[in-house]
Design a protein around this motif. Structure first.
Motif, PDB file in Angstrom:
ATOM      1  N   ASP B  18       0.846  -1.193   0.000  1.00 45.52           N
ATOM      2  CA  ASP B  18       0.000   0.000   0.000  1.00 45.52           C
ATOM      3  C   ASP B  18       0.883   1.245   0.000  1.00 45.52           C
ATOM      4  O   ASP B  18       1.968   1.244   0.591  1.00 45.52           O
ATOM      5  CB  ASP B  18      -0.881   0.031   1.244  1.00 45.52           C
ATOM      6  CG  ASP B  18      -1.848  -1.143   1.323  1.00 45.52           C
ATOM      7  OD1 ASP B  18      -2.502  -1.278   2.370  1.00 45.52           O
ATOM      8  OD2 ASP B  18      -1.948  -1.907   0.335  1.00 45.52           O
ATOM      9  N   VAL B  19       0.398   2.318  -0.654  1.00 41.84           N
ATOM     10  CA  VAL B  19       1.133   3.584  -0.638  1.00 41.84           C
ATOM     11  C   VAL B  19       0.165   4.727  -0.333  1.00 41.84           C
ATOM     12  O   VAL B  19      -1.027   4.655  -0.650  1.00 41.84           O
ATOM     13  CB  VAL B  19       1.856   3.873  -1.978  1.00 41.84           C
ATOM     14  CG1 VAL B  19       2.948   2.861  -2.233  1.00 41.84           C
ATOM     15  CG2 VAL B  19       0.874   3.931  -3.140  1.00 41.84           C
ATOM     16  N   GLU B  20       0.720   5.772   0.281  1.00 41.38           N
ATOM     17  CA  GLU B  20      -0.042   6.984   0.554  1.00 41.38           C
ATOM     18  C   GLU B  20       0.683   8.168  -0.063  1.00 41.38           C
ATOM     19  O   GLU B  20       1.878   8.354   0.161  1.00 41.38           O
ATOM     20  CB  GLU B  20      -0.187   7.207   2.063  1.00 41.38           C
ATOM     21  CG  GLU B  20      -1.225   6.348   2.718  1.00 41.38           C
ATOM     22  CD  GLU B  20      -1.485   6.793   4.158  1.00 41.38           C
ATOM     23  OE1 GLU B  20      -2.399   6.224   4.763  1.00 41.38           O
ATOM     24  OE2 GLU B  20      -0.772   7.691   4.658  1.00 41.38           O
ATOM     25  N   LEU B  77      -4.064  10.468  -1.051  1.00 42.88           N
ATOM     26  CA  LEU B  77      -4.508   9.456  -2.009  1.00 42.88           C
ATOM     27  C   LEU B  77      -3.848   8.150  -1.621  1.00 42.88           C
ATOM     28  O   LEU B  77      -2.618   8.086  -1.487  1.00 42.88           O
ATOM     29  CB  LEU B  77      -4.118   9.858  -3.438  1.00 42.88           C
ATOM     30  CG  LEU B  77      -4.446   8.858  -4.553  1.00 42.88           C
ATOM     31  CD1 LEU B  77      -5.962   8.774  -4.774  1.00 42.88           C
ATOM     32  CD2 LEU B  77      -3.770   9.261  -5.865  1.00 42.88           C
ATOM     33  N   THR B  78      -4.649   7.131  -1.385  1.00 42.74           N
ATOM     34  CA  THR B  78      -4.135   5.828  -0.971  1.00 42.74           C
ATOM     35  C   THR B  78      -4.382   4.796  -2.059  1.00 42.74           C
ATOM     36  O   THR B  78      -5.494   4.723  -2.605  1.00 42.74           O
ATOM     37  CB  THR B  78      -4.815   5.366   0.334  1.00 42.74           C
ATOM     38  OG1 THR B  78      -4.573   6.339   1.366  1.00 42.74           O
ATOM     39  CG2 THR B  78      -4.269   4.016   0.780  1.00 42.74           C
ATOM     40  N   ILE B  79      -3.353   4.048  -2.365  1.00 43.35           N
ATOM     41  CA  ILE B  79      -3.482   2.939  -3.313  1.00 43.35           C
ATOM     42  C   ILE B  79      -3.139   1.669  -2.557  1.00 43.35           C
ATOM     43  O   ILE B  79      -2.026   1.527  -2.027  1.00 43.35           O
ATOM     44  CB  ILE B  79      -2.546   3.102  -4.532  1.00 43.35           C
ATOM     45  CG1 ILE B  79      -2.701   4.488  -5.170  1.00 43.35           C
ATOM     46  CG2 ILE B  79      -2.847   2.018  -5.568  1.00 43.35           C
ATOM     47  CD1 ILE B  79      -1.682   4.773  -6.266  1.00 43.35           C
ATOM     48  N   GLN B  80      -4.095   0.777  -2.499  1.00 46.42           N
ATOM     49  CA  GLN B  80      -3.884  -0.492  -1.798  1.00 46.42           C
ATOM     50  C   GLN B  80      -3.457  -1.566  -2.793  1.00 46.42           C
ATOM     51  O   GLN B  80      -3.852  -1.544  -3.964  1.00 46.42           O
ATOM     52  CB  GLN B  80      -5.172  -0.924  -1.094  1.00 46.42           C
ATOM     53  CG  GLN B  80      -5.605   0.017   0.014  1.00 46.42           C
ATOM     54  CD  GLN B  80      -6.915  -0.424   0.658  1.00 46.42           C
ATOM     55  OE1 GLN B  80      -7.887  -0.707  -0.029  1.00 46.42           O
ATOM     56  NE2 GLN B  80      -6.934  -0.496   1.977  1.00 46.42           N
ATOM     57  N   ARG B  81      -2.649  -2.506  -2.290  1.00 47.07           N
ATOM     58  CA  ARG B  81      -2.237  -3.670  -3.103  1.00 47.07           C
ATOM     59  C   ARG B  81      -1.777  -3.202  -4.488  1.00 47.07           C
ATOM     60  O   ARG B  81      -2.332  -3.587  -5.518  1.00 47.07           O
ATOM     61  CB  ARG B  81      -3.395  -4.658  -3.227  1.00 47.07           C
ATOM     62  CG  ARG B  81      -3.938  -5.120  -1.872  1.00 47.07           C
ATOM     63  CD  ARG B  81      -5.070  -6.127  -2.032  1.00 47.07           C
ATOM     64  NE  ARG B  81      -6.180  -5.624  -2.831  1.00 47.07           N
ATOM     65  CZ  ARG B  81      -7.124  -4.811  -2.400  1.00 47.07           C
ATOM     66  NH1 ARG B  81      -7.091  -4.354  -1.159  1.00 47.07           N
ATOM     67  NH2 ARG B  81      -8.109  -4.435  -3.211  1.00 47.07           N
ATOM     68  N   THR B  82      -0.764  -2.367  -4.509  1.00 47.57           N
ATOM     69  CA  THR B  82      -0.324  -1.745  -5.756  1.00 47.57           C
ATOM     70  C   THR B  82       0.008  -2.776  -6.836  1.00 47.57           C
ATOM     71  O   THR B  82       0.512  -3.878  -6.546  1.00 47.57           O
ATOM     72  CB  THR B  82       0.903  -0.849  -5.532  1.00 47.57           C
ATOM     73  OG1 THR B  82       1.912  -1.594  -4.833  1.00 47.57           O
ATOM     74  CG2 THR B  82       0.543   0.388  -4.752  1.00 47.57           C
ATOM     75  N   GLN B  83      -0.271  -2.404  -8.071  1.00 41.63           N
ATOM     76  CA  GLN B  83       0.020  -3.203  -9.250  1.00 41.63           C
ATOM     77  C   GLN B  83       0.976  -2.414 -10.144  1.00 41.63           C
ATOM     78  O   GLN B  83       1.072  -1.185 -10.033  1.00 41.63           O
ATOM     79  CB  GLN B  83      -1.271  -3.503 -10.020  1.00 41.63           C
ATOM     80  CG  GLN B  83      -2.334  -4.200  -9.199  1.00 41.63           C
ATOM     81  CD  GLN B  83      -1.906  -5.598  -8.786  1.00 41.63           C
ATOM     82  OE1 GLN B  83      -1.442  -6.383  -9.611  1.00 41.63           O
ATOM     83  NE2 GLN B  83      -2.046  -5.911  -7.503  1.00 41.63           N
TER      84      GLN B  83
END
Lengths: 115, 114
Positions: B18-20, B77-83
């Protein structure tokens, strides 16, 4: 088909030339038209905006909007090496609805002005 | 005055993490926007905030993406389980008024998913 089409170039011109950048669009709801300039690894910088059809001039830059043809242009007179950047057209629909404020961008045109 | 700031400027993360991403808009700007810029896709709208509410989330590509804004100012902005397809430059912009076409952009966060 994308809502906004812009020739990605690249466009290379000599210093002092007149540059013409163009976008076409398909969504007749667009009312606000903007041009942004983006230098490498920087965020877009607002250059000019116009509302509906007409012309707007700011120094060496002139923006034109022709809503009947769904066509907008940016002209740069006496181009300088410092004008070398990517130029993005952007558009927004009128007030109201959920599209208010959302910008739809063209792909951007890479411009190089060489001395 | 200070412009829009974003942090971090660069982020490299492993697939699945995950990233923020953070955005500080121009003081007093009530509208805040997130966009994504990637090769081949150009600049795409993600989400729009007016104050702390998000009336337009239509650009979020999947439910792995979420965003919030607190105090009418900072947004995350949060991206979970990045691809790997999430690799792009994430840009934040702010505007003085609702629906402002004069949007001022930050420098962006360059996200690379390995």
């Amino acid at each position: 088909q994308k809502e906004v089409e812009q020739d990605p170039g690249p466009l290379s011109v000599p210093e002092g030339a007149i540059v013409s950048l163009n976008c076409t669009y398909s969504n007749s709801a667009f009312q606000y038209f903007m041009w942004y300039r983006q230098y490498s690894r920087k965020g877009p910088e607002l250059l000019m905006y116009t509302y509906s059809s007409g012309n707007k001039e700011d120094g060496r830059f002139t923006a034109q909007v022709d809503k009947s043809s769904k066509y907008i242009s940016l002209f740069i007179r006496d181009s300088q090496p410092s004008d070398s950047a990517t130029y993005l057209c952007a558009m927004s629909a009128n007030a109201g609805g959920t599209s208010y404020g959302k910008l739809t961008f063209g792909q951007g045109t890479i411009l190089t002005v060489h001395p | 005055g200070a412009g829009v700031s974003q942090s971090p400027s660069n982020k490299v993360t492993e697939k699945g993490k995950d990233v923020e991403l953070r955005c500080d808009p121009i003081s007093g700007h009530t509208a805040l926007y997130w966009y994504r810029q990637s090769l081949g896709q150009g600049l795409e709208f993600l989400i729009y905030f007016q104050g702390n509410s998000a009336p337009d989330k239509s650009g979020l590509p999947s439910d792995r993406f979420s965003a919030e804004r607190t105090g009418g100012s900072v947004s995350t902005l949060t991206i979970q389980r990045t691809q790997q397809e999430d690799s792009a430059v994430y840009l934040c912009a702010s505007s003085l008024v609702r629906g402002g076409y004069e949007q001022y952009f930050g420098p962006g966060t360059r996200l690379t998913v390995t």
